[in-house]
Each structure stands twice: as C-alpha cells, then as structure tokens.
Design a protein around this motif. Structure first.
Motif, short mmCIF file in Angstrom:
data_model
loop_
_atom_site.label_atom_id
_atom_site.label_comp_id
_atom_site.label_asym_id
_atom_site.label_seq_id
_atom_site.Cartn_x
_atom_site.Cartn_y
_atom_site.Cartn_z
N SER A 245 0.86 -1.19 0.00
CA SER A 245 0.00 0.00 0.00
C SER A 245 0.90 1.23 0.00
O SER A 245 2.08 1.15 0.36
N PRO A 246 0.36 2.41 -0.37
CA PRO A 246 1.18 3.62 -0.41
C PRO A 246 1.84 3.93 0.93
O PRO A 246 2.98 4.42 0.97
N GLU A 247 1.14 3.62 2.03
CA GLU A 247 1.66 3.97 3.36
C GLU A 247 2.91 3.17 3.73
O GLU A 247 3.71 3.62 4.55
N TRP A 253 9.60 -2.01 -0.09
CA TRP A 253 10.58 -1.97 -1.18
C TRP A 253 11.99 -2.26 -0.65
O TRP A 253 12.75 -3.00 -1.27
N VAL A 254 12.30 -1.71 0.50
CA VAL A 254 13.60 -2.01 1.12
C VAL A 254 13.70 -3.49 1.45
O VAL A 254 14.70 -4.16 1.13
N LYS A 255 12.66 -4.04 2.07
CA LYS A 255 12.68 -5.44 2.49
C LYS A 255 12.74 -6.39 1.30
O LYS A 255 13.49 -7.38 1.32
N ALA A 275 6.98 3.36 6.18
CA ALA A 275 7.28 4.62 5.50
C ALA A 275 6.87 4.53 4.04
O ALA A 275 6.84 3.45 3.45
N ARG A 276 6.59 5.69 3.45
CA ARG A 276 6.18 5.76 2.05
C ARG A 276 7.37 5.67 1.10
O ARG A 276 7.22 5.24 -0.04
N THR A 277 8.55 6.08 1.56
CA THR A 277 9.73 6.07 0.69
C THR A 277 10.88 5.35 1.37
O THR A 277 10.94 5.25 2.59
#
Length: 361
Positions: A245-247, A253-255, A275-277
């Motif tokens: 999800s965006p949140e 993405w890191v994981k 986090a979002r980013t």
C-alpha cells in the motif's frame, strides 16, 4: 508468443543448423533474425498483421514466413523437423562456457555425445582426447565449464532478467493503473538471479492473477500467502509479485530488495518503521539512502554511518567503448553509424574490433 520467445526459437534453430554443419550464411541469417526480433520495439505479431514484417531490416520473406508459422501455429515446424535430425539436447552442451556449435557437432558426429552428462563421462574416460585438436587444456576448460554450469543451474543472467522485469512491471502498471517497482536481486544488479521480484501498489490479487495468466501468458500462477503471487514463465522461471500500500511502499521496497544480510543488519538495532519512501526508512535508522547495488551486507551500513559510501559509476561517466563489431564482420551497424552514435553519446574514443570473415564467432 512474444518477441523474446520467437527470438529464442530462431536462435535454437540457428544453433542446431550450426551443429549440423549447415552453411555459415544461413546460420548467420537466423542469428541476426533472432537478434532483430528481440530488439523490436513493437510486437512482431502486430507487424505481421499489418503486413510490415519484411519492412524490418534483416527480415526477408523466408524468415518472415518462419515467424508467421510460429505466431499462427504457436510452434516452429522447421525447428521440430530439424530436431528429428539433430537431438535438441545438444543445445544443453552449448550452455557450457567455451564450447561452441562446431565443437558440439564434432562431439555428436564422432563420439555420439548428445548431452552434458555424456560429455562429462567422455572427458573422464579420456574419449575426447582422441579427437584432433582437443588437448589437455581444452579438456580442463570443459570440466571447469560443466562445474560452472551446474553451479548456476536454475539462475538467469542479469542481462536477461532486467529487461524482462522492466517489461513485466510496465505491463502490470499500465493494465492495472498502479505503481509497480522492480525489487530483489534484479534491482541490486546481481550477476545472476534465481527469480524476479516485483512490488505492486495494488490490493486485488485476483485481478493480478488473471492479468498474469491471460495477457502476460504465465504458465502457472499461485497465491503465496495473502499479499503475493508466484507466477512461472517457461523462458525465465519464477516471478514473485508482492502487494503493498502507499503507506508502507518504502518499507516493503527495502525489504523485498534485500539482501538478507543487509536487512538483517539494518533491523538488528532499530527495526524498520512503516514509510512511504526508502529514504524515510533509512533516515529512521539514522542513515543516508543506500543504493540497491551496495546492499549486499558487505560493510555498506557501517560505511553509510560514517559518510563513506562509494560513488557508483553512472552512464554519463562512460567515456568510450573498447570492443565493437561493425557490419564489416558480424555487427549490425556500419563504422560510420557507430562513430555517429558515439558522438551523440559524447564518447571520447571508440575501438572497432572486427574479426576476419573466415573466423567463426
């Protein structure tokens, strides 16, 4: 079939023709055709339907007829006929580094070798040492090549995986209207990868599964828990698509990018906040953003903590190319075209490394 699958069939046909001992002109024509199809910016099927396939440089009437057969019948009849003469298992021997089609053809005709296992036994027994031109160094290279091949079984090169990952992510994003990012070892630019990982900002697994099966032609799609799917493709193996999800996109993405060692060290003290980013994730850990290529658990986190991360080479820093082939031998562009393109790229130097016409490459 898509362009990549068509190109693979044409390439297999060229290899078997070469193994059989057909003329170099015919072999080269199919190899160039496979390369041309692979690099097309639009589907070959569309060009065929519009009657424009032979407008593409390097695709004559004969090759266009082969491509039409493949697209209309979902098979390559000429390849199947050739496989009745030359065993398709010989192609597995070509995967051994340093073993070319002509050598494979000799192994087959003179020793009856049709697969990697038989070749390995022939090396061990000394059978291939009786062949003219095959010495101890050649035997050692074959042995090393077989070991290397087995070590990377089930893995594909980054040169194959990266464009496939990009194309799949783009197709899913456009079809579902969501953000899709490449992750995993492909994003880290590992030399070879075991699978392709994608992260999709989308919650409907059923719609995603339907898309993968119907439009993207996955051979099999299965759920992998509540948040991901595993899709299997014949030519590239397994693709994992994880839903986020965006949140929490930055955290996931890191994981999903990894590596496990990097994530383990990253979470050993503070854990990963939602986090979002990605930048927010690293900032919460008291670190600057770390480029994916560095995330291998080789001291990059300690380097980041001390402000000592290395600068990665970028495309605009490439000043030239030291090995190119032109149409004088087996390249696709003239020397003038290569020079003009080098000028457009701002290169300072270019080296043309054409080989003799009589040299089989």
């Amino acid at each position: 079939m898509d362009n990549q699958q068509i190109a693979e069939l044409l390439s297999q046909f060229a290899d078997l023709l070469d193994i059989k001992g057909e003329s170099g002109f015919r072999v080269s024509a199919y190899r160039r055709g496979a390369d041309t199809i692979k690099r097309l910016e639009m589907p070959a099927r569309q060009l065929l339907e519009e009657g424009r396939l032979t407008d593409v440089k390097g695709i004559g009437k004969g090759l266009a007829g082969n491509i039409a057969d493949i697209l209309e019948q979902n098979r390559f009849p000429d390849l199947e006929d050739l496989q009745d003469e030359v065993p398709a298992t010989l192609l597995t021997i070509l995967a051994i580094p340093g073993v070319g089609p002509k050598t494979v053809g000799r192994f087959y005709r003179e020793l009856g070798i049709t697969n990697v296992e038989q070749l390995e036994l022939a090396v061990q027994s000394g059978a291939i040492s009786g062949l003219k031109g095959i010495g101890k160094k050649h035997e050692d290279r074959i042995t090393e090549g077989i070991a290397f091949l087995r070590q990377r079984t089930g893995r594909i090169s980054i040169g194959t995986a990266l464009p496939v990952a990009r194309n799949l992510s783009r197709a899913i994003a456009e079809s579902l209207g969501v953000r899709v990012e490449v992750a995993g070892s492909v994003r880290r630019r590992a030399e070879t990868v075991g699978n392709i990982d994608l992260l999709a900002e989308h919650g409907d697994l059923d719609a995603l599964a339907s898309l993968l099966e119907s439009e993207l032609e996955a051979d099999e799609v299965e759920r992998n828990g509540d948040q991901s799917l595993l899709a299997t493709f014949a030519r590239i193996g397994q693709v994992r698509v994880v839903i986020t999800s965006p949140e929490r996109l930055g955290t996931d993405w890191v994981k999903l990018t990894g590596s496990q060692s990097h994530i383990g060290e990253l979470t050993s003290t503070t854990g990963l906040s939602l986090a979002r980013t990605e930048a927010e994730v690293y900032d919460a850990c008291g670190l600057p953003w770390i480029a994916p290529e560095l995330r291998e658990g080789r001291g990059e986190i300690d380097s980041a903590r001390h402000g000592e991360l290395p600068d990665l080479v970028d495309l605009d820093q490439i000043r030239g190319d030291l090995h190119l082939h032109s149409t004088w031998s087996d390249g696709r562009a003239t020397i003038r075209q290569l020079a003009e393109r080098a000028t457009e790229l701002g290169y300072e130097y270019l080296a043309i490394a054409d080989h003799s016409h009589s040299l089989a490459i």
